[in-house]
Design a protein around this motif. Structure first.
Motif, PDB file in Angstrom:
ATOM      1  N   ARG A   1       0.841  -1.189   0.000  1.00 56.57           N
ATOM      2  CA  ARG A   1       0.000   0.000   0.000  1.00 56.57           C
ATOM      3  C   ARG A   1       0.883   1.247   0.000  1.00 56.57           C
ATOM      4  N   PHE A   2       0.587   2.188  -0.860  1.00 55.75           N
ATOM      5  CA  PHE A   2       1.230   3.509  -0.817  1.00 55.75           C
ATOM      6  C   PHE A   2       0.141   4.500  -0.419  1.00 55.75           C
ATOM      7  N   GLY A   3       0.118   4.905   0.821  1.00 52.97           N
ATOM      8  CA  GLY A   3      -0.972   5.776   1.284  1.00 52.97           C
ATOM      9  C   GLY A   3      -2.288   5.055   1.062  1.00 52.97           C
TER      10      GLY A   3
ATOM     11  N   GLY B   1       0.680  -6.607 -17.645  1.00 54.41           N
ATOM     12  CA  GLY B   1      -0.441  -5.801 -17.160  1.00 54.41           C
ATOM     13  C   GLY B   1      -0.323  -4.401 -17.712  1.00 54.41           C
ATOM     14  N   PRO B   2      -1.444  -3.689 -17.780  1.00 49.84           N
ATOM     15  CA  PRO B   2      -1.408  -2.317 -18.308  1.00 49.84           C
ATOM     16  C   PRO B   2      -0.548  -1.402 -17.439  1.00 49.84           C
ATOM     17  N   ASN B   3      -0.273  -0.200 -17.924  1.00 53.53           N
ATOM     18  CA  ASN B   3       0.526   0.758 -17.153  1.00 53.53           C
ATOM     19  C   ASN B   3      -0.076   0.985 -15.768  1.00 53.53           C
TER      20      ASN B   3
ATOM     21  N   SER C   1       6.081  -3.268 -11.474  1.00 55.74           N
ATOM     22  CA  SER C   1       7.375  -2.866 -10.897  1.00 55.74           C
ATOM     23  C   SER C   1       7.354  -2.981  -9.382  1.00 55.74           C
ATOM     24  N   THR C   2       6.246  -2.600  -8.795  1.00 61.10           N
ATOM     25  CA  THR C   2       6.129  -2.706  -7.335  1.00 61.10           C
ATOM     26  C   THR C   2       6.268  -4.167  -6.912  1.00 61.10           C
ATOM     27  N   PHE C   3       5.626  -5.047  -7.649  1.00 65.12           N
ATOM     28  CA  PHE C   3       5.692  -6.477  -7.353  1.00 65.12           C
ATOM     29  C   PHE C   3       7.146  -6.968  -7.425  1.00 65.12           C
TER      30      PHE C   3
ATOM     31  N   GLU D   1       7.404  -7.419 -18.968  1.00 61.54           N
ATOM     32  CA  GLU D   1       7.688  -6.936 -20.320  1.00 61.54           C
ATOM     33  C   GLU D   1       6.406  -6.397 -20.942  1.00 61.54           C
ATOM     34  N   HIS D   2       6.555  -5.313 -21.680  1.00 57.36           N
ATOM     35  CA  HIS D   2       5.398  -4.745 -22.380  1.00 57.36           C
ATOM     36  C   HIS D   2       5.241  -5.332 -23.769  1.00 57.36           C
ATOM     37  N   LYS D   3       6.347  -5.842 -24.334  1.00 59.35           N
ATOM     38  CA  LYS D   3       6.263  -6.353 -25.707  1.00 59.35           C
ATOM     39  C   LYS D   3       5.592  -7.724 -25.721  1.00 59.35           C
TER      40      LYS D   3
HETATM   41  N1  LIG Z   1       7.009   4.683  -4.462  1.00 57.56           N
HETATM   42  C1  LIG Z   1       5.719   4.893  -4.757  1.00 57.56           C
HETATM   43  N2  LIG Z   1       4.962   5.755  -4.041  1.00 57.56           N
HETATM   44  C2  LIG Z   1       3.659   5.954  -4.336  1.00 57.56           C
HETATM   45  N3  LIG Z   1       3.007   5.333  -5.331  1.00 57.56           N
HETATM   46  C3  LIG Z   1       3.705   4.472  -6.076  1.00 57.56           C
HETATM   47  C4  LIG Z   1       5.088   4.200  -5.845  1.00 57.56           C
HETATM   48  N4  LIG Z   1       5.523   3.282  -6.764  1.00 57.56           N
HETATM   49  C5  LIG Z   1       4.448   3.018  -7.528  1.00 57.56           C
HETATM   50  N5  LIG Z   1       3.362   3.715  -7.124  1.00 57.56           N
HETATM   51  C6  LIG Z   1       2.009   3.640  -7.697  1.00 57.56           C
HETATM   52  O1  LIG Z   1       1.615   2.275  -7.633  1.00 57.56           O
HETATM   53  C7  LIG Z   1       0.892   1.905  -8.819  1.00 57.56           C
HETATM   54  C8  LIG Z   1       1.604   0.738  -9.488  1.00 57.56           C
HETATM   55  O2  LIG Z   1       2.815   1.230 -10.078  1.00 57.56           O
HETATM   56  P1  LIG Z   1       3.893   0.300 -10.759  1.00 57.56           P
HETATM   57  O3  LIG Z   1       5.012   1.171 -11.182  1.00 57.56           O
HETATM   58  O4  LIG Z   1       4.196  -0.845  -9.875  1.00 57.56           O
HETATM   59  O5  LIG Z   1       3.092  -0.215 -12.029  1.00 57.56           O
HETATM   60  P2  LIG Z   1       3.644  -0.911 -13.351  1.00 57.56           P
HETATM   61  O6  LIG Z   1       2.661  -1.983 -13.684  1.00 57.56           O
HETATM   62  O7  LIG Z   1       5.055  -1.287 -13.200  1.00 57.56           O
HETATM   63  O8  LIG Z   1       3.517   0.280 -14.402  1.00 57.56           O
HETATM   64  P3  LIG Z   1       4.337   0.564 -15.761  1.00 57.56           P
HETATM   65  O9  LIG Z   1       4.004  -0.534 -16.707  1.00 57.56           O
HETATM   66  O10 LIG Z   1       3.763   1.883 -16.196  1.00 57.56           O
HETATM   67  O11 LIG Z   1       5.786   0.621 -15.391  1.00 57.56           O
HETATM   68  C9  LIG Z   1       0.811   3.159  -9.675  1.00 57.56           C
HETATM   69  O12 LIG Z   1      -0.446   3.762  -9.442  1.00 57.56           O
HETATM   70  C10 LIG Z   1       1.948   4.011  -9.167  1.00 57.56           C
HETATM   71  O13 LIG Z   1       1.657   5.378  -9.334  1.00 57.56           O
END
Ligand SMILES: Nc1ncnc2c1ncn2[C@@H]1O[C@H](COP(=O)(O)OP(=O)(O)OP(=O)(O)O)[C@@H](O)[C@H]1O
Length: 254
Positions: A11-13, A35-37, A42-44, A207-209
């Protein structure tokens, strides 16, 4: 399974970037996360590599709970990740980049380095040998002494792979390996990823591709708004209704 994630949440906030995801990385396979943007990919990845601590949930690697271990401890256990090519030292040679990356993860301390102790020299030699071995593996022996700034984007990606491989990992996390390179070059990287798995490694990649994912992935997990919405073989995922909806009618995965 090599790595298992159980009900992982970050959770971020007020935002649930990763929401209650359970997922396994199968040994000796190419495991993809799509997954979509903003879906949470990346968080995972950052949760698995130890850059972030989860809000809740557990991560198990080779049967050991690593949820609270810092990134360097996870690296020692055999989890390596690639970073963006912007993390390379552009004004250093390819081999030096790999050696520096490797040395940052080896044991001799500053004291050893200053006094150039036997242990330090031994480690230095081992790092150099290891660097040459991984450069050979990724196909960069011929540019080992060239400055990174003079490489193509695809070659820089290979250096990033070499850095990860130098730590002798069992699991390699690849963060968008094909971003910013052309289709021909993508094919070369696909071959390299397959070669890594054939050599005994396990790969997990974002990967996005889609063409690349559909071609080389054994298993795919799909995230959307932080949640796992589908999982399966490329064929299963391609035909999954929730996935098609998430990708706005499916054009992105056609
Ligand atoms: N350090 C952070 N602080 C607050 N919110 C964050 C942080 N990192 C990611 N988020 C939010 O968490 C959500 C998931 O982001 P994440 O970057 O993991 O997605 P993603 O699937 O990798 O996206 P992309 O394909 O665009 O790289 C987004 O809404 C992003 O704004």
């Amino acid at each position: 399974m090599l790595l298992h994630v159980e009900r992982l949440t970050k959770r971020f906030g007020g935002l649930l970037a990763v929401n209650d995801v359970t997922f396994s990385v199968e040994q000796g396979k190419i495991n993809a996360i799509i997954g979509p943007n903003g879906a949470g990919k990346s968080t995972f990845f950052n949760l698995i590599s130890g850059l972030y601590r989860p809000t809740s949930g557990t991560i198990t690697f080779k049967g050991r709970d690593i949820t609270r271990l810092p990134a360097n401890e996870r690296a020692k256990l055999g989890i390596a990740r690639t970073f963006q090519t912007t993390h390379l030292f552009e004004q250093s040679t390819v081999i030096d980049n790999v050696i520096i990356g490797h040395r940052l993860r080896t044991s001799s301390n500053l004291f050893d380095a200053i006094l150039r102790t036997k242990r330090h020299r031994r480690e230095e030699q081992a790092c150099k040998e290891k660097a040459m071995e991984v450069l050979d593996f990724v196909g960069l022996t011929h540019v080992a002494d060239r400055m990174v700034a003079n490489l193509s984007q695809e070659q820089k990606k290979r250096v990033a792979f070499a850095l990860a491989l130098a730590t002798d990992p069992e699991l390699v996390l690849l963060d968008e390996p094909a971003a910013g390179i052309n289709p021909d070059e993508t094919e070369g990287l696909e071959e390299l990823i397959v070669k890594m798995v054939e050599g005994g490694l396990t790969v997990c990649l974002i990967e996005h591709k889609m063409s690349m994912i559909m071609k080389i992935a054994d298993r795919i997990m799909v995230l959307n708004y932080g949640e796992k919405i589908a999982e399966g073989t490329p064929e299963e995922v391609r035909n999954n209704e929730a996935v098609i909806q998430a990708y706005l009618g499916g054009s992105a995965i056609a």
